[in-house]
Scaffold this motif. Structure first.
Motif, PDB file in Angstrom:
ATOM      1  N   ILE A  31       0.835  -1.211   0.000  1.00  0.00           N
ATOM      2  CA  ILE A  31       0.000   0.000   0.000  1.00  0.00           C
ATOM      3  C   ILE A  31       0.863   1.251   0.000  1.00  0.00           C
ATOM      4  CG2 ILE A  31      -1.595   1.351   1.424  1.00  0.00           C
ATOM      5  CD1 ILE A  31      -2.964  -1.256   2.187  1.00  0.00           C
ATOM      6  N   LEU A  32       1.909   1.276   0.819  1.00  0.00           N
ATOM      7  CA  LEU A  32       2.787   2.450   0.881  1.00  0.00           C
ATOM      8  C   LEU A  32       3.522   2.669  -0.439  1.00  0.00           C
ATOM      9  CD1 LEU A  32       4.290   2.110   4.488  1.00  0.00           C
ATOM     10  CD2 LEU A  32       2.543   3.721   3.684  1.00  0.00           C
ATOM     11  N   ILE A  33       3.971   1.591  -1.077  1.00  0.00           N
ATOM     12  CA  ILE A  33       4.651   1.719  -2.375  1.00  0.00           C
ATOM     13  C   ILE A  33       3.695   2.298  -3.415  1.00  0.00           C
ATOM     14  CG2 ILE A  33       5.634   0.409  -4.295  1.00  0.00           C
ATOM     15  CD1 ILE A  33       6.829  -1.505  -2.213  1.00  0.00           C
ATOM     16  N   ARG A  34       2.480   1.785  -3.450  1.00  0.00           N
ATOM     17  CA  ARG A  34       1.521   2.268  -4.444  1.00  0.00           C
ATOM     18  C   ARG A  34       1.153   3.728  -4.203  1.00  0.00           C
ATOM     19  NH1 ARG A  34      -2.334  -3.174  -4.250  1.00  0.00           N
ATOM     20  NH2 ARG A  34      -0.845  -4.556  -5.322  1.00  0.00           N
ATOM     21  N   LEU A  35       0.941   4.093  -2.939  1.00  0.00           N
ATOM     22  CA  LEU A  35       0.606   5.487  -2.636  1.00  0.00           C
ATOM     23  C   LEU A  35       1.764   6.414  -2.964  1.00  0.00           C
ATOM     24  CD1 LEU A  35      -1.302   5.114   0.769  1.00  0.00           C
ATOM     25  CD2 LEU A  35      -2.277   5.651  -1.466  1.00  0.00           C
ATOM     26  N   SER A  36       3.003   5.977  -2.695  1.00  0.00           N
ATOM     27  CA  SER A  36       4.172   6.816  -2.992  1.00  0.00           C
ATOM     28  C   SER A  36       4.343   7.042  -4.486  1.00  0.00           C
ATOM     29  CB  SER A  36       5.439   6.178  -2.421  1.00  0.00           C
ATOM     30  OG  SER A  36       5.761   4.976  -3.101  1.00  0.00           O
ATOM     31  N   GLU A  37       3.800   6.126  -5.298  1.00  0.00           N
ATOM     32  CA  GLU A  37       3.865   6.264  -6.751  1.00  0.00           C
ATOM     33  C   GLU A  37       2.621   6.930  -7.325  1.00  0.00           C
ATOM     34  OE1 GLU A  37       4.507   2.283  -8.047  1.00  0.00           O
ATOM     35  OE2 GLU A  37       6.644   2.291  -7.558  1.00  0.00           O
ATOM     36  N   GLY A  38       1.748   7.396  -6.428  1.00  0.00           N
ATOM     37  CA  GLY A  38       0.560   8.104  -6.870  1.00  0.00           C
ATOM     38  C   GLY A  38      -0.509   7.209  -7.459  1.00  0.00           C
ATOM     39  N   ARG A  39      -0.508   5.927  -7.085  1.00  0.00           N
ATOM     40  CA  ARG A  39      -1.494   4.981  -7.607  1.00  0.00           C
ATOM     41  C   ARG A  39      -2.448   4.551  -6.507  1.00  0.00           C
ATOM     42  NH1 ARG A  39       0.381   0.303  -8.877  1.00  0.00           N
ATOM     43  NH2 ARG A  39       2.429   0.435  -7.911  1.00  0.00           N
ATOM     44  N   SER A  40      -3.547   3.955  -6.918  1.00  0.00           N
ATOM     45  CA  SER A  40      -4.515   3.451  -5.944  1.00  0.00           C
ATOM     46  C   SER A  40      -3.899   2.287  -5.173  1.00  0.00           C
ATOM     47  CB  SER A  40      -5.776   2.973  -6.673  1.00  0.00           C
ATOM     48  OG  SER A  40      -6.597   2.213  -5.784  1.00  0.00           O
ATOM     49  N   PRO A  41      -4.129   2.235  -3.858  1.00  0.00           N
ATOM     50  CA  PRO A  41      -3.605   1.100  -3.079  1.00  0.00           C
ATOM     51  C   PRO A  41      -4.255  -0.226  -3.443  1.00  0.00           C
ATOM     52  CG  PRO A  41      -5.048   2.462  -1.736  1.00  0.00           C
ATOM     53  CD  PRO A  41      -4.830   3.211  -3.014  1.00  0.00           C
ATOM     54  N   PHE A  42      -5.346  -0.187  -4.209  1.00  0.00           N
ATOM     55  CA  PHE A  42      -6.044  -1.404  -4.604  1.00  0.00           C
ATOM     56  C   PHE A  42      -5.738  -1.804  -6.048  1.00  0.00           C
ATOM     57  CE2 PHE A  42      -8.543   0.587  -1.252  1.00  0.00           C
ATOM     58  CZ  PHE A  42      -8.682  -0.457  -0.365  1.00  0.00           C
ATOM     59  N   GLN A  43      -4.784  -1.106  -6.681  1.00  0.00           N
ATOM     60  CA  GLN A  43      -4.406  -1.443  -8.050  1.00  0.00           C
ATOM     61  C   GLN A  43      -3.367  -2.561  -8.043  1.00  0.00           C
ATOM     62  OE1 GLN A  43      -2.934   1.866 -10.311  1.00  0.00           O
ATOM     63  NE2 GLN A  43      -2.129   0.587 -11.963  1.00  0.00           N
ATOM     64  N   PRO A  44      -3.645  -3.701  -8.656  1.00  0.00           N
ATOM     65  CA  PRO A  44      -2.705  -4.838  -8.605  1.00  0.00           C
ATOM     66  C   PRO A  44      -1.373  -4.501  -9.265  1.00  0.00           C
ATOM     67  CG  PRO A  44      -4.885  -5.519  -9.387  1.00  0.00           C
ATOM     68  CD  PRO A  44      -4.875  -4.027  -9.393  1.00  0.00           C
ATOM     69  N   ASP A  45      -0.304  -5.071  -8.737  1.00  0.00           N
ATOM     70  CA  ASP A  45       1.019  -4.939  -9.336  1.00  0.00           C
ATOM     71  C   ASP A  45       1.886  -6.100  -8.853  1.00  0.00           C
ATOM     72  OD1 ASP A  45       1.774  -4.334  -6.722  1.00  0.00           O
ATOM     73  OD2 ASP A  45       1.893  -2.180  -7.079  1.00  0.00           O
ATOM     74  N   ARG A  46       3.170  -6.025  -9.120  1.00  0.00           N
ATOM     75  CA  ARG A  46       4.105  -7.079  -8.718  1.00  0.00           C
ATOM     76  C   ARG A  46       5.108  -6.518  -7.709  1.00  0.00           C
ATOM     77  NH1 ARG A  46       3.733 -11.613 -11.571  1.00  0.00           N
ATOM     78  NH2 ARG A  46       5.862 -12.254 -11.042  1.00  0.00           N
ATOM     79  N   ARG A  47       4.607  -5.819  -6.701  1.00  0.00           N
ATOM     80  CA  ARG A  47       5.443  -5.238  -5.657  1.00  0.00           C
ATOM     81  C   ARG A  47       5.328  -6.008  -4.343  1.00  0.00           C
ATOM     82  NH1 ARG A  47       7.463  -0.226  -6.765  1.00  0.00           N
ATOM     83  NH2 ARG A  47       7.432   0.174  -9.009  1.00  0.00           N
ATOM     84  N   HIS A  48       4.687  -7.146  -4.366  1.00  0.00           N
ATOM     85  CA  HIS A  48       4.509  -7.912  -3.132  1.00  0.00           C
ATOM     86  C   HIS A  48       5.836  -8.507  -2.663  1.00  0.00           C
ATOM     87  CE1 HIS A  48       0.090  -7.788  -2.989  1.00  0.00           C
ATOM     88  NE2 HIS A  48       0.149  -7.824  -4.299  1.00  0.00           N
ATOM     89  N   PHE A  49       5.863  -8.892  -1.395  1.00  0.00           N
ATOM     90  CA  PHE A  49       7.042  -9.514  -0.790  1.00  0.00           C
ATOM     91  C   PHE A  49       7.522 -10.696  -1.639  1.00  0.00           C
ATOM     92  CE2 PHE A  49       8.628 -11.808   3.306  1.00  0.00           C
ATOM     93  CZ  PHE A  49       9.937 -11.499   2.980  1.00  0.00           C
ATOM     94  N   SER A  50       6.589 -11.532  -2.065  1.00  0.00           N
ATOM     95  CA  SER A  50       6.938 -12.709  -2.859  1.00  0.00           C
ATOM     96  C   SER A  50       7.553 -12.319  -4.193  1.00  0.00           C
ATOM     97  CB  SER A  50       5.696 -13.568  -3.083  1.00  0.00           C
ATOM     98  OG  SER A  50       4.654 -12.794  -3.670  1.00  0.00           O
ATOM     99  N   HIS A  51       6.993 -11.306  -4.850  1.00  0.00           N
ATOM    100  CA  HIS A  51       7.531 -10.864  -6.135  1.00  0.00           C
ATOM    101  C   HIS A  51       8.918 -10.238  -5.975  1.00  0.00           C
ATOM    102  CE1 HIS A  51       3.048 -10.494  -7.360  1.00  0.00           C
ATOM    103  NE2 HIS A  51       3.532 -11.667  -7.736  1.00  0.00           N
ATOM    104  N   ARG A  52       9.129  -9.544  -4.867  1.00  0.00           N
ATOM    105  CA  ARG A  52      10.451  -8.955  -4.646  1.00  0.00           C
ATOM    106  C   ARG A  52      11.495 -10.038  -4.397  1.00  0.00           C
ATOM    107  NH1 ARG A  52       7.381  -5.303  -1.416  1.00  0.00           N
ATOM    108  NH2 ARG A  52       8.447  -5.858   0.516  1.00  0.00           N
TER     109      ARG A  52
END
Length: 211
Positions: A157-178
């Protein structure tokens, strides 16, 4: 996401209104405060497991470990009902993992991950981690056991907000993806997260003994 979040808050508030709520201490003993904290906790757990369901076997294996640890922690202080239900959850998840580990033949999906998070969140509130004769630090047990799902949800959520995106927008920034980005295969990332969950949660079994 707005209707979904509204339904989650309504269901969590219904649990709190039924009398199943977190019992706080000190200046926070008012039932309304306990009810509000209970509602937020259950909604957080629901979404944490929904976000964690991003690789084969991940949400189910973390949920299995968490259910085992919660059941053991509550049984250690004399709990009966919640540990019994948690053991049923462990059995269900173990059977599901037979078909959900990579490469998965069955998938949890939103219906499964939301239900699992809601159920675990509710059972942590329904159980008792710190009876009167035990240490009050037992109430911190859920934070240790759920450290990985909470970290994953909060960091994403913090990564998405810092990038100006919705916290509910899917991406590959999860712990597992990292972890995969660091060179692990997806199954190795799942095992790593399982071990971190276990390492964080084992300390919770000793909290009720602290002076």
């Amino acid at each position: 996401w707005k209707p979904r979040l509204a339904v989650q808050f309504a269901c969590a508030a219904a649990v709190a209104a039924s009398g199943v709520r977190i019992t706080l201490f000190g200046p926070f003993t008012h039932p309304l405060i306990g009810g509000a904290v209970t509602t937020v906790w259950i909604v957080a757990m629901t979404n944490a497991f929904n976000m964690l369901d991003n690789m084969d076997g991940l949400a189910a294996s973390v949920g299995l470990i968490a259910a085992l640890l919660f059941g053991a922690a509550q049984a250690a202080v004399g709990g009966l009902f919640a540990p019994a239900v948690l053991l049923i959850v462990v059995g269900a998840l173990a059977g599901f993992l037979v078909h959900n580990h990579a490469p998965a033949r069955l998938y949890m999906g939103d219906a499964g991950s939301n239900f699992l998070g809601f159920l675990l969140g509710s059972l942590t509130v329904a159980g008792n981690f710190s009876p009167q004769e035990a240490s009050p630090f037992g109430v911190l047990t859920p934070l240790l056991v759920m450290a990985v799902p909470l970290y994953d949800m909060t960091s994403v959520i913090l990564i998405r907000l810092s990038e100006g995106r919705s916290p509910f927008q899917p991406d590959r920034r999860h712990f597992s993806h990292r972890l995969v980005g660091r060179g692990l295969t997806p199954p190795q990332a799942v095992w790593t997260i399982d071990l971190v969950t276990l390492a964080c949660g084992l300390g919770a079994l000793l909290l009720h003994r602290l002076d």
